[in-house]
Design an enzyme around this catalytic site. Structure first.
Site, PDB file in Angstrom:
ATOM      1  N   HIS A   1      25.946  50.622  36.559  1.00 16.93           N
ATOM      2  CA  HIS A   1      27.370  50.251  36.713  1.00 16.93           C
ATOM      3  C   HIS A   1      27.615  48.759  36.971  1.00 16.93           C
ATOM      4  O   HIS A   1      28.287  48.080  36.217  1.00 16.93           O
ATOM      5  CB  HIS A   1      27.976  51.036  37.881  1.00 16.93           C
TER       6      HIS A   1
HETATM    7  O1  RIB Z   1      30.763  54.410  41.221  1.00 19.71           O
HETATM    8  C1  RIB Z   1      29.714  53.503  41.071  1.00 19.71           C
HETATM    9  C2  RIB Z   1      29.819  52.402  42.072  1.00 19.71           C
HETATM   10  O2  RIB Z   1      29.673  52.919  43.402  1.00 19.71           O
HETATM   11  C3  RIB Z   1      28.688  51.364  41.931  1.00 19.71           C
HETATM   12  O3  RIB Z   1      29.147  50.114  42.353  1.00 19.71           O
HETATM   13  C4  RIB Z   1      27.641  51.868  42.867  1.00 19.71           C
HETATM   14  O4  RIB Z   1      26.770  50.837  43.332  1.00 19.71           O
HETATM   15  C5  RIB Z   1      28.496  52.383  43.989  1.00 19.71           C
HETATM   16  O5  RIB Z   1      28.833  51.280  44.809  1.00 19.71           O
END
Ligand code: RIB
Ligand code: CA
Length: 347
Positions: A275
């Site tokens: 992500h």
């Molecule tokens: O939903 C994904 C996000 O939430 C990413 O930033 C992961 O590291 C968590 O923080």
């Protein structure tokens, strides 16, 4: 080539680690500060993890500012109780990876990131890198105030620190080039419509940021569950043979295994999202973004459906001004090449 000045606000977290490696190793960004927030794990652990990653990759010159322990309005215990109450209200089964259990004191992404927040690799016991004397919001304000050019802020965790910055230093918003964030979701449903971990953890901070008027590009689940790394990416990074490559390899293997098991309903096999690195890659090379839409995005905070939900008007039916560029796709091969190259450029 002129480096782009950035501040990275994170909650390491495996994908936050990749975001830091990409930002530092790309050699395209001038990381003016890294700040930390609770999210994937407690503030103590995310701060320790940020210091460990930055020292390990050779980024000792980057100052680290510790953020705030709780969301702006609701503390974590309250937030967890609300999430369980909402699930009962909507008679929802536990989302994949969420077990019916007593509300925890601290909302953490332990199902994906482990107890330490960065399970899968053991950093050296001793780390000479220390956090800055000032906290996250003050450090961000100092960087913005002293910068001769506008600074891009890259939040990869809950938006608590950014929301506090907007409220405390409105005169400095003109020094922000834009916010390139990992968070939210438009049409991709992981467990609940419009819900994503970072925005659900601090709904009020998210609303403050989305209403700040600062340009926002949002790398949410729509793109991060399309731009996936695979075992070939891991093999290429492992083959580099440096310290960073070994650390990244171990953590990407762990993250892939935890995703493939905890989010079984997605049927991910030997691939996983990374992500936070998407939000950094979009700053390094905007041409990597192959599909995005300017949308009106509002944040639910009234407890009607899901507080923290990024309600994206992807049909345009509300006829309200678009305030966010929502990313839907990126050039995956070139994105993965960046991850490999950046790992090679670190210690
Ligand atoms: O939903 C994904 C996000 O939430 C990413 O930033 C992961 O590291 C968590 O923080
Ligand atoms: Ca994160």
């Amino acid at each position: 080539m002129r480096k782009i000045p950035v501040i990275i606000d994170c909650d390491p977290g495996h994908d936050d680690m990749m975001a830091l490696v990409l930002a530092y190793g790309s050699k395209a960004l001038d990381i003016r500060a890294v700040t930390t927030v609770a999210g994937n794990n407690t503030l103590d652990n995310t701060t320790r993890n940020a210091l460990n990653v930055l020292h390990y990759i050779g980024a000792d010159e980057v100052p680290v500012g510790r953020g705030t322990k709780n969301p702006i309005v609701r503390d974590h215990q309250e937030r967890i109780a609300q999430l369980y109450a909402m699930r009962r209200k909507w008679k929802m089964t536990p989302a994949a990876g969420e077990k019916e259990q007593e509300p925890k004191k601290q909302v953490t992404g332990a199902s994906a990131h482990g107890v330490s927040g960065l399970d899968g690799f053991t950093f050296p016991e001793e780390n000479p890198k220390r956090e800055a004397s000032m906290g996250a919001v003050e450090l961000m304000a100092k960087v913005l105030r002293e910068s001769e050019e506008k600074v891009t802020i890259i939040p990869t965790g809950p938006l608590t620190n950014i929301g506090l910055l907007v409220r405390a230093f409105p005169d400095l918003l003109c020094k922000i080039e834009r916010i390139s964030m990992m968070g939210g979701t438009s049409e991709f449903v992981l467990n609940r419509p419009f819900m994503e971990f970072n925005t659900l953890l601090d709904p009020e901070a998210t609303k403050i940021v989305f209403e700040s008027g600062v340009p926002i590009i949002m790398f949410g689940y729509d793109v991060t569950y399309r731009v996936l790394y695979d075992t070939e990416t891991i093999r290429r990074i492992e083959a580099i043979g440096n310290d960073t490559g070994r650390m990244v390899t171990a953590l990407l293997k762990y993250f892939m295994a935890s995703h493939n098991s905890s989010l079984s309903h997605l049927n991910l096999k030997d691939v996983a999202p990374i992500h936070d690195a998407c939000a950094v890659a979009g700053v390094i090379d905007p041409t990597l973004v192959t599909e995005s839409k300017m949308l009106h995005v509002d944040i639910e905070t009234a407890g009607t459906y899901f507080d923290g939900a990024t309600v994206c008007d992807y049909t345009g039916c509300l006829k309200l001004p678009a305030n966010v560029e929502v990313v839907y796709n990126m050039d995956t091969p070139r994105f993965l090449d960046l991850l490999v190259k950046a790992s090679e450029n670190c210690k």
